[in-house]
Enzyme design. Structure first.
Site, PDB file in Angstrom:
ATOM      1  N   ASP A   1      19.352   5.430  -2.721  1.00 57.49           N
ATOM      2  CA  ASP A   1      20.733   4.812  -3.294  1.00 57.49           C
ATOM      3  C   ASP A   1      21.174   5.655  -4.301  1.00 57.49           C
ATOM      4  O   ASP A   1      20.797   5.596  -5.531  1.00 57.49           O
ATOM      5  CB  ASP A   1      20.247   3.396  -3.750  1.00 57.49           C
ATOM      6  CG  ASP A   1      21.382   2.407  -3.985  1.00 57.49           C
ATOM      7  OD1 ASP A   1      22.578   3.082  -3.931  1.00 57.49           O
ATOM      8  OD2 ASP A   1      21.437   1.449  -3.923  1.00 57.49           O
TER       9      ASP A   1
ATOM     10  N   HIS B   1      26.979  -4.474  -0.987  1.00 61.40           N
ATOM     11  CA  HIS B   1      26.371  -3.277  -1.291  1.00 61.40           C
ATOM     12  C   HIS B   1      25.697  -2.528  -0.156  1.00 61.40           C
ATOM     13  O   HIS B   1      25.293  -3.124   0.837  1.00 61.40           O
ATOM     14  CB  HIS B   1      25.285  -3.528  -2.364  1.00 61.40           C
ATOM     15  CG  HIS B   1      24.548  -2.222  -2.971  1.00 61.40           C
ATOM     16  ND1 HIS B   1      25.486  -1.233  -3.563  1.00 61.40           N
ATOM     17  CD2 HIS B   1      23.494  -1.578  -2.603  1.00 61.40           C
ATOM     18  CE1 HIS B   1      24.692  -0.374  -4.044  1.00 61.40           C
ATOM     19  NE2 HIS B   1      23.544  -0.597  -3.301  1.00 61.40           N
TER      20      HIS B   1
ATOM     21  N   CYS C   1      29.508   2.057  -4.350  1.00 59.78           N
ATOM     22  CA  CYS C   1      28.528   2.135  -3.499  1.00 59.78           C
ATOM     23  C   CYS C   1      28.899   2.563  -1.910  1.00 59.78           C
ATOM     24  O   CYS C   1      28.342   3.397  -1.426  1.00 59.78           O
ATOM     25  CB  CYS C   1      27.630   0.987  -3.263  1.00 59.78           C
ATOM     26  SG  CYS C   1      28.527  -0.661  -2.675  1.00 59.78           S
TER      27      CYS C   1
END
Length: 244
Positions: free
Chosen positions: A114, A99, A62
């Site tokens: 995302d 994250h 991420c």
């Protein structure tokens, strides 16, 4: 760092809407933690991320994927802010900033985007309108869920800088208690399902939830990394801290 080359990497055009850019990125740049198991450092500055994802045609997790995507979107003229989140799992959440996600202003409206969450893609989701994927949580946070209602992460809405994520990213990529250091993973959506390598094991999940698992030989595994994920390796990743 060339925008044209980045767009070519994901098969997109500069004029594509945000939803298309997200979808193309999700389907061409794998979620992977292979650098941890290949002895490669995880570096979050934009130039290093560009080199890894565009020049070397790798993926990342991420902090890397959304960090690089944020650079691309800014170069395309969008306002982008990094947001932190705690990941859901086993009935609880991880530590903060485990994250990284993105707040992207598109046509004057803030959206959640995302491309770096390994379980499912997110967005664009309008942050100003009700959505079954965004559930209000304590302290003004939002619980982000998959389109089918699967728990994902608890999102903070205040802006973060790249430097805020570096300590957690370092822990995730080095500490024996981090799941990322125990199993090499590389994953991409394929059709309406997903293909995932865990070390030398190939997992396939169909859209109806059917799951198959196949143990591969070393050369078969290297071929699968190349053919399924576009990741060319000269050796297999070795778990940094093998699971007990």
């Amino acid at each position: 760092m060339d925008v044209t080359d980045y767009l070519a990497r994901i098969g997109a055009d500069a004029g594509d809407p945000l939803d298309v850019l997200i979808e193309r990125h999700l389907r061409t740049v794998p979620f992977e933690n292979l650098s941890i198991h290949l002895g490669e450092p995880i570096v979050l500055d934009p130039a290093s991320l560009y080199d890894k994802i565009v020049t070397r045609r790798r993926g990342g997790f991420c902090h890397e994927l959304n960090g690089a995507f944020a650079w691309l979107l800014r170069e395309l003229g969008r306002e982008v802010t990094l947001l932190g989140a705690r990941v859901a799992g086993d009935g609880e959440f991880t530590a903060p900033l485990a994250h990284a996600a993105l707040r992207v202003v598109d046509d004057g409206v803030p959206h959640l985007a995302d491309v770096g969450f390994g379980r499912f893609g997110v967005g664009p989701i309008d942050l100003t309108a009700p959505s079954p994927q965004l559930v209000p949580a304590e302290d003004g946070d939002l619980d982000v869920r998959s389109p089918t209602g699967e728990p994902g992460y608890r999102l903070e809405l205040h802006p973060r800088s790249r430097e805020d994520f570096e300590p957690t990213c370092f822990w995730q990529s080095t500490h024996p208690d981090s799941w990322f250091t125990r199993v090499p993973v590389c994953s991409l959506p394929v059709g309406d399902g997903r293909a995932t390598m865990q070390g030398t094991t190939l997992l396939r999940t169909d859209g109806d939830g059917t799951r198959t698992e196949e143990k591969l030989g070393d050369q078969e595994a290297l071929d699968a990394y190349r053919d399924l994920f576009g990741v060319r390796l000269d050796r297999l990743p070795t778990p940094l801290h093998p699971a007990g």
